[in-house]
Design a protein around this motif. Structure first.
Motif, PDB file in Angstrom:
ATOM      1  N   UNK A   6      16.782 -18.882  13.400  1.00  0.00           N
ATOM      2  CA  UNK A   6      17.913 -19.776  13.553  1.00  0.00           C
ATOM      3  C   UNK A   6      17.619 -21.155  13.021  1.00  0.00           C
ATOM      4  N   UNK A   7      18.394 -22.126  13.502  1.00  0.00           N
ATOM      5  CA  UNK A   7      18.285 -23.496  13.010  1.00  0.00           C
ATOM      6  C   UNK A   7      19.550 -23.860  12.280  1.00  0.00           C
ATOM      7  N   UNK A   8      19.438 -24.475  11.085  1.00  0.00           N
ATOM      8  CA  UNK A   8      20.640 -24.837  10.321  1.00  0.00           C
ATOM      9  C   UNK A   8      21.470 -23.630   9.904  1.00  0.00           C
ATOM     10  N   UNK A   9      20.841 -22.457   9.785  1.00  0.00           N
ATOM     11  CA  UNK A   9      21.544 -21.233   9.430  1.00  0.00           C
ATOM     12  C   UNK A   9      21.004 -20.105  10.296  1.00  0.00           C
ATOM     13  N   UNK A  10      21.666 -18.957  10.272  1.00  0.00           N
ATOM     14  CA  UNK A  10      21.244 -17.808  11.077  1.00  0.00           C
ATOM     15  C   UNK A  10      20.952 -16.629  10.164  1.00  0.00           C
ATOM     16  N   UNK A  11      19.691 -16.164  10.191  1.00  0.00           N
ATOM     17  CA  UNK A  11      19.288 -14.987   9.435  1.00  0.00           C
ATOM     18  C   UNK A  11      18.921 -13.868  10.396  1.00  0.00           C
ATOM     19  N   UNK A  12      19.208 -12.653   9.997  1.00  0.00           N
ATOM     20  CA  UNK A  12      18.817 -11.468  10.760  1.00  0.00           C
ATOM     21  C   UNK A  12      17.929 -10.595   9.893  1.00  0.00           C
ATOM     22  N   UNK A  13      16.895 -10.037  10.502  1.00  0.00           N
ATOM     23  CA  UNK A  13      16.042  -9.061   9.824  1.00  0.00           C
ATOM     24  C   UNK A  13      16.436  -7.679  10.333  1.00  0.00           C
ATOM     25  N   UNK A  14      16.891  -6.833   9.415  1.00  0.00           N
ATOM     26  CA  UNK A  14      17.386  -5.505   9.754  1.00  0.00           C
ATOM     27  C   UNK A  14      16.414  -4.463   9.199  1.00  0.00           C
ATOM     28  N   UNK A  15      16.052  -3.479  10.020  1.00  0.00           N
ATOM     29  CA  UNK A  15      15.135  -2.434   9.576  1.00  0.00           C
ATOM     30  C   UNK A  15      15.813  -1.080   9.712  1.00  0.00           C
ATOM     31  N   UNK A  16      15.578  -0.210   8.736  1.00  0.00           N
ATOM     32  CA  UNK A  16      16.072   1.163   8.757  1.00  0.00           C
ATOM     33  C   UNK A  16      14.865   2.090   8.699  1.00  0.00           C
ATOM     34  N   UNK A  17      14.742   2.970   9.694  1.00  0.00           N
ATOM     35  CA  UNK A  17      13.600   3.881   9.761  1.00  0.00           C
ATOM     36  C   UNK A  17      14.065   5.294   9.439  1.00  0.00           C
ATOM     37  N   UNK A  18      13.425   5.874   8.438  1.00  0.00           N
ATOM     38  CA  UNK A  18      13.672   7.257   8.077  1.00  0.00           C
ATOM     39  C   UNK A  18      12.335   7.963   7.962  1.00  0.00           C
ATOM     40  N   UNK A  19      12.102   8.931   8.852  1.00  0.00           N
ATOM     41  CA  UNK A  19      10.802   9.601   8.956  1.00  0.00           C
ATOM     42  C   UNK A  19       9.734   8.534   9.208  1.00  0.00           C
ATOM     43  N   UNK A  20       8.717   8.443   8.353  1.00  0.00           N
ATOM     44  CA  UNK A  20       7.659   7.463   8.530  1.00  0.00           C
ATOM     45  C   UNK A  20       7.855   6.234   7.654  1.00  0.00           C
ATOM     46  N   UNK A  21       9.002   6.135   6.992  1.00  0.00           N
ATOM     47  CA  UNK A  21       9.231   5.040   6.057  1.00  0.00           C
ATOM     48  C   UNK A  21      10.213   4.023   6.626  1.00  0.00           C
ATOM     49  N   UNK A  22       9.889   2.740   6.448  1.00  0.00           N
ATOM     50  CA  UNK A  22      10.764   1.648   6.852  1.00  0.00           C
ATOM     51  C   UNK A  22      11.292   0.931   5.623  1.00  0.00           C
ATOM     52  N   UNK A  23      12.547   0.579   5.668  1.00  0.00           N
ATOM     53  CA  UNK A  23      13.102  -0.312   4.651  1.00  0.00           C
ATOM     54  C   UNK A  23      13.754  -1.490   5.376  1.00  0.00           C
ATOM     55  N   UNK A  24      13.663  -2.664   4.741  1.00  0.00           N
ATOM     56  CA  UNK A  24      14.143  -3.893   5.372  1.00  0.00           C
ATOM     57  C   UNK A  24      15.224  -4.540   4.519  1.00  0.00           C
ATOM     58  N   UNK A  25      16.076  -5.291   5.182  1.00  0.00           N
ATOM     59  CA  UNK A  25      16.985  -6.193   4.476  1.00  0.00           C
ATOM     60  C   UNK A  25      17.173  -7.437   5.337  1.00  0.00           C
ATOM     61  N   UNK A  26      17.443  -8.550   4.655  1.00  0.00           N
ATOM     62  CA  UNK A  26      17.700  -9.818   5.330  1.00  0.00           C
ATOM     63  C   UNK A  26      19.177 -10.140   5.171  1.00  0.00           C
ATOM     64  N   UNK A  27      19.816 -10.528   6.274  1.00  0.00           N
ATOM     65  CA  UNK A  27      21.231 -10.855   6.251  1.00  0.00           C
ATOM     66  C   UNK A  27      21.449 -12.285   6.736  1.00  0.00           C
ATOM     67  N   UNK A  28      22.331 -13.016   6.060  1.00  0.00           N
ATOM     68  CA  UNK A  28      22.778 -14.302   6.569  1.00  0.00           C
ATOM     69  C   UNK A  28      24.072 -14.073   7.324  1.00  0.00           C
ATOM     70  N   UNK A  29      24.120 -14.572   8.572  1.00  0.00           N
ATOM     71  CA  UNK A  29      25.249 -14.322   9.450  1.00  0.00           C
ATOM     72  C   UNK A  29      26.023 -15.613   9.714  1.00  0.00           C
TER      73      UNK A  29
END
Length: 211
Positions: A6-29
């Motif tokens: 947080x702070x001046x803006x709000x970012x979220x870290x989103x994770x998607x788990x499929x089997x043993x693999x993780x993928x990430x994305x960053x979102x500005x909300x």
């Protein structure tokens, strides 16, 4: 959602788990509505992601291991890639999730982000009679090193926070001869201004001890 910055803006870290693999994305909300303003998909193969700054948006990624290897700076309006900074010679000190702090993704004590500069602490030097470490200022848009603040022999330096466009840093001390200090550093003219000296040598001053 794995965590937020947080702070001046709000970012979220989103994770998607499929089997043993993780993928990430960053979102500005949008803070009031939660609406996603933009998304930045992190490359596959990344083991961990941290959000040391929400505005300007800067993410720290660990490629191949849990140790942070790169910083990625993003455009605050569109979420597009601006620059990548390699951290092979640096110590970002990001707190991993395995310490039990679920949702804490914004703690990187070796990184301080300003309006147009990113300050990163180097790894400790093992060479005798050399500075213990240093802090490098990177241009946030180009990812290029533009200035360096050297520690001293046996006195390492740690970035603390911004003071306008200046950096407040802590210079440690391992003896009773050289005092530890809080220092203001302006990287453009390279000006250093001590704000506070402490752990002074024994027998100095009226108290005759530490102040």
């Amino acid at each position: 959602d794995m965590g937020y910055a947080g702070g001046p803006a709000l970012l979220a870290l989103v994770v998607c788990k499929q089997s043993d693999e993780k993928t990430y994305r960053v979102e500005k909300l949008a803070p009031r509505s939660g609406k996603v303003l933009w998304q930045y998909p992190v490359s596959k193969g990344i083991q961990a992601v941290y959000l040391p700054s929400s505005d300007p948006p800067v993410i720290a990624v660990a490629a191949g291991d849990l140790t942070v290897t790169d910083l990625i700076t993003l455009d605050p309006d569109k979420g597009e890639l601006r620059a990548t900074i390699s951290l092979k010679k640096y110590e970002p000190y990001c707190d991993p999730e395995i310490l039990g702090y679920f949702g804490v993704v914004d703690k990187c004590t070796g990184i301080v982000v300003g309006r147009d500069r990113v300050f990163v602490m180097s790894k400790d030097s093992t060479e005798l009679f050399k500075p213990a470490n240093h802090i490098t200022a990177f241009d946030i848009g180009k990812g290029k090193a533009v200035a360096t603040f050297q520690g001293r022999e046996f006195q390492s330096v740690l970035p603390v926070r911004m003071n306008g466009d200046d950096l407040i840093l802590y210079r440690a001390s391992l003896d009773d001869v050289q005092p530890a200090a809080l220092v203001d550093w302006n990287p453009r003219p390279g000006k250093e201004t001590p704000y506070l000296l402490f752990h002074t040598p024994h027998g100095t001053g009226k108290s005759g001890g530490q102040d």
